[in-house]
Scaffold this motif. Structure first.
Motif, PDB file in Angstrom:
ATOM      1  N   TRP A 149     -12.961   1.074 -35.009  1.00  0.00           N
ATOM      2  CA  TRP A 149     -12.289  -0.058 -35.552  1.00  0.00           C
ATOM      3  C   TRP A 149     -12.941  -0.716 -34.080  1.00  0.00           C
ATOM      4  CZ3 TRP A 149      -8.338  -2.540 -38.069  1.00  0.00           C
ATOM      5  CH2 TRP A 149      -7.994  -2.565 -39.138  1.00  0.00           C
ATOM      6  N   GLU A 150     -12.885  -2.249 -34.199  1.00  0.00           N
ATOM      7  CA  GLU A 150     -13.929  -2.215 -33.359  1.00  0.00           C
ATOM      8  C   GLU A 150     -13.253  -3.352 -32.137  1.00  0.00           C
ATOM      9  OE1 GLU A 150     -18.082  -3.938 -35.123  1.00  0.00           O
ATOM     10  OE2 GLU A 150     -18.183  -2.364 -35.896  1.00  0.00           O
ATOM     11  N   TRP A 151     -13.190  -3.025 -30.634  1.00  0.00           N
ATOM     12  CA  TRP A 151     -12.720  -4.073 -30.519  1.00  0.00           C
ATOM     13  C   TRP A 151     -13.241  -5.411 -30.114  1.00  0.00           C
ATOM     14  CZ3 TRP A 151      -8.124  -3.069 -28.247  1.00  0.00           C
ATOM     15  CH2 TRP A 151      -7.504  -1.068 -27.995  1.00  0.00           C
ATOM     16  N   VAL A 152     -12.012  -6.158 -30.029  1.00  0.00           N
ATOM     17  CA  VAL A 152     -12.886  -7.969 -30.095  1.00  0.00           C
ATOM     18  C   VAL A 152     -12.219  -8.262 -28.446  1.00  0.00           C
ATOM     19  CG1 VAL A 152     -13.454  -8.628 -32.182  1.00  0.00           C
ATOM     20  CG2 VAL A 152     -11.265  -9.024 -31.409  1.00  0.00           C
ATOM     21  N   ALA A 153     -12.425  -9.445 -28.208  1.00  0.00           N
ATOM     22  CA  ALA A 153     -12.203 -10.164 -26.830  1.00  0.00           C
ATOM     23  C   ALA A 153     -10.850 -10.685 -27.131  1.00  0.00           C
ATOM     24  CB  ALA A 153     -13.138 -11.274 -26.533  1.00  0.00           C
ATOM     25  N   ASP A 154     -10.432 -10.423 -27.823  1.00  0.00           N
ATOM     26  CA  ASP A 154      -9.423 -12.287 -28.310  1.00  0.00           C
ATOM     27  C   ASP A 154      -7.866 -11.308 -28.090  1.00  0.00           C
ATOM     28  OD1 ASP A 154     -10.201 -14.977 -30.295  1.00  0.00           O
ATOM     29  OD2 ASP A 154     -11.324 -12.779 -30.054  1.00  0.00           O
ATOM     30  N   CYS A 155      -6.802 -11.961 -27.133  1.00  0.00           N
ATOM     31  CA  CYS A 155      -5.729 -11.796 -27.859  1.00  0.00           C
ATOM     32  C   CYS A 155      -4.498 -11.548 -28.911  1.00  0.00           C
ATOM     33  CB  CYS A 155      -4.379 -12.356 -26.372  1.00  0.00           C
ATOM     34  SG  CYS A 155      -4.734 -12.158 -24.718  1.00  0.00           S
ATOM     35  N   ARG A 195     -10.738  -5.146 -35.061  1.00  0.00           N
ATOM     36  CA  ARG A 195     -11.364  -5.574 -36.196  1.00  0.00           C
ATOM     37  C   ARG A 195     -11.891  -4.707 -37.423  1.00  0.00           C
ATOM     38  NH1 ARG A 195     -11.175 -10.782 -37.476  1.00  0.00           N
ATOM     39  NH2 ARG A 195     -11.259 -10.620 -39.546  1.00  0.00           N
ATOM     40  N   GLY A 196     -12.081  -4.440 -38.473  1.00  0.00           N
ATOM     41  CA  GLY A 196     -13.164  -4.093 -39.240  1.00  0.00           C
ATOM     42  C   GLY A 196     -12.495  -2.555 -39.579  1.00  0.00           C
ATOM     43  N   GLY A 197     -12.093  -1.961 -39.379  1.00  0.00           N
ATOM     44  CA  GLY A 197     -11.085  -0.513 -39.777  1.00  0.00           C
ATOM     45  C   GLY A 197     -12.087   0.526 -39.915  1.00  0.00           C
ATOM     46  N   SER A 198     -11.460   1.746 -40.072  1.00  0.00           N
ATOM     47  CA  SER A 198     -12.246   3.372 -39.527  1.00  0.00           C
ATOM     48  C   SER A 198     -12.618   4.310 -40.754  1.00  0.00           C
ATOM     49  CB  SER A 198     -11.358   3.607 -38.249  1.00  0.00           C
ATOM     50  OG  SER A 198     -10.859   4.378 -39.499  1.00  0.00           O
ATOM     51  N   TRP A 199     -13.325   5.070 -40.363  1.00  0.00           N
ATOM     52  CA  TRP A 199     -13.597   5.740 -41.523  1.00  0.00           C
ATOM     53  C   TRP A 199     -12.233   6.712 -42.301  1.00  0.00           C
ATOM     54  CZ3 TRP A 199     -12.613   7.937 -36.714  1.00  0.00           C
ATOM     55  CH2 TRP A 199     -12.175   8.972 -36.408  1.00  0.00           C
ATOM     56  N   ARG A 200     -11.282   7.078 -40.932  1.00  0.00           N
ATOM     57  CA  ARG A 200     -10.222   7.224 -42.135  1.00  0.00           C
ATOM     58  C   ARG A 200      -8.889   6.196 -42.568  1.00  0.00           C
ATOM     59  NH1 ARG A 200      -6.949   9.934 -36.708  1.00  0.00           N
ATOM     60  NH2 ARG A 200      -8.355  11.781 -36.009  1.00  0.00           N
TER      61      ARG A 200
END
Length: 376
Positions: free
Chosen positions: A307-313, A339-344
Motif C-alpha cells: 500500500w502506498e501513502w499519499v498526501a491526502d486526509c 492506495r494500490g493494495g498489497s501483495w497480501r
C-alpha cells in the motif's frame, strides 16, 4: 480456540462502513502475519475485540520463537546494503484504521552511506505493451534521477482523467473529472529498502527490522516516517520532494486507461504482485521492485506490492473533492489515505480506484510509499 473468519472472494472491494466489518477485515489482513506489530496494532484498535485472545497468543508465540527478530519499531536494526530496484510488486485484504503510535527518536548517525548500483528493468510482457500503446500521453514521459542513490523518477505530462469508480466501493464514488494542469515527476518504483537505508545511514530516517532484500519495497513505515525521508531527500538534492496527492497517484496509476485495472477490465496473470495475480508471489513479503510489468507511463507496482501513502486526509467518498490535482488536507489531520493494495490482498484490490486509510503515525507491515518531485 477462535476460528478465523473469511471474506468471500466476491465481496465488495472495500469493507462496508461498520465497526464489525472493519474489525473482520483488519483481522483477515493480519491473521497469517509473522509480525508482532500487526497483532499489537489490532489490540490497540480493538482491545476487547473478538480476536483479542488469539492476537495475544500469537504475540506470545512469536516473541518466544524469535525474541531477537521481532522488536518494537524503536529497536529496529539496519538491513543489508542497497541494490537498485528491478521491476515492481502486489496487494492484500484491506484494513481498518489503526491507532496512533508514539513517535520514535532519530537513530545515531552511522559511518558511511552505501551506493545504489544501476537498476535493471526487465522487459514488459506483451499485455503491458498493448496497454502502453493505448495511453495517449505515454510517449511524452522521460526518466530522471537526481543522485546515484535517489529514486528513479518518471516525468508525467499534464492531462485529465476520471477519478474513482461508479461501481466500486462507496469510498470510490462519485467518479469525477480531474484535470492535472502541471506535469510532475513520480517514482518509477516504490521506495526500496536500499534507498531507505541510505537515509538511515545519513542519520535522517528510522532504522527498520526486515527480512526483505535491498531491492524490495520498504514497508512497515508510517506516513510520518515517509515525511522524514522526503525532507532528507529534498535537502540532499535541492529539489522539492513530497508524497503524491491522491489525484496525482490515480492519474499515474491509470496511465491514460479508464478501465477497472490499468491493463483492462479483467485480471491477467503476472500484471500485479498479489495473492491471486500469479508468480512470483510469496505470502511472507512482496517481490522485488520491478518484478512485474510497468503501466503505460512506465511505472511499476501501482497495483499490489505494498500500500502506498499519499498526501491526502481520508474522506469517506470523493464527494466534494477538487477538480484539480490538489490534496484534500485539513488542520490536525490524523487519518491519511493509502492506495494500490498489497501483495497480501486479492485481485479485487488491484483496481486503479482502490483506496483505504490509516492513521498517519502507525507503522504497518503492508504500507510503503513512492515519491513525487514538484516543478516538472
Amino acid at each position: 480456540m477462535l476460528a478465523a473468519l473469511s471474506v468471500p472472494p466476491d465481496a465488495a472491494i472495500l469493507p462496508k462502513d461498520s465497526d464489525e466489518q472493519y474489525e473482520l477485515t483488519f483481522w483477515e489482513s493480519i491473521k497469517d502475519s509473522n509480525h508482532v506489530g500487526d497483532y499489537e496494532a489490532y489490540l490497540n484498535t480493538y482491545p476487547n475485540g473478538r480476536f483479542s485472545a488469539l492476537a495475544k497468543a500469537r504475540i506470545a508465540r512469536l516473541k518466544a520463537a524469535a525474541p531477537k527478530t521481532e522488536s518494537k519499531p524503536e529497536q529496529k536494526t539496519e538491513t543489508a546494503r542497497p541494490e537498485a530496484p528491478k521491476t515492481e510488486p502486489p496487494r492484500t485484504e484491506k484494513k481498518p484504521e489503526a491507532p496512533r503510535a508514539e513517535k520514535k527518536p532519530e537513530p545515531p548517525r552511522p559511518p558511511a552511506r552505501a551506493e545504489t548500483p544501476p537498476e535493471k528493468t526487465p522487459a514488459a510482457p506483451a499485455a503491458a505493451a498493448a496497454a502502453a500503446a493505448a495511453a495517449p500521453a505515454a510517449g511524452n514521459v522521460k526518466e530522471i534521477r537526481d543522485c546515484p542513490t535517489c529514486p528513479v523518477l518518471v516525468s508525467l505530462p499534464p492531462g485529465s482523467f476520471t477519478m474513482g469508480s461508479a461501481s466500486g466501493d462507496p469510498s470510490e464514488r462519485p467518479p469525477r473529472k480531474v484535470s492535472i494542469a502541471q506535469g510532475f515527476a513520480i517514482g518509477k518504483y516504490e521506495v526500496t529498502v536500499a534507498q531507505w537505508n541510505t537515509c538511515v545511514e545519513a542519520g535522517a530516517c528510522q532504522r527498520l527490522t526486515t527480512a526483505d532484500g535491498p531491492a524490495a519495497p520498504v514497508r512497515d513505515v508510517s506516513w510520518e516516517d515517509a515525511q522524514q525521508y522526503l525532507k532528507w531527500l529534498s535537502t540532499l538534492t535541492g529539489k522539492s520532494y513530497r508524497l503524491p496527492t491522491e489525484a496525482e497517484w490515480e492519474y499515474a496509476a491509470r496511465a491514460g486507461n479508464g478501465s477497472r485495472y490499468w491493463w483492462g477490465e479483467q485480471m491477467r496473470p503476472k500484471m500485479a504482485n498479489c495473492k491471486d495475480c500469479g508468480e512470483p508471489w510469496r505470502k511472507e513479503g512482496p517481490a522485488d521492485a520491478g518484478s512485474f510489468a510497468a503501466n503505460a507511463f512506465g511505472l511499476h507496482d501501482m497495483s499490489g506490492s505494498v500500500w502506498e501513502w499519499v498526501a491526502d486526509c481520508w474522506n469517506a467518498s470523493h464527494a466534494g473533492g477538487p477538480s484539480d490535482a490538489r490534496a484534500r488536507d485539513a488542520p490536525n489531520c490524523r487519518t491519511r489515505v493509502i492506495r494500490g493494495g498489497s501483495w497480501r490482498d486479492g485481485e479485487s484490490y488491484m483496481t486503479a480506484a482502490t483506496r483505504f486509510k490509516y492513521e498517519g503515525s502507525v507503522r504497518q507491515s503492508q504500507n510503503g510509499f513512492r515519491v513525487v518531485r514538484s516543478g516538472e
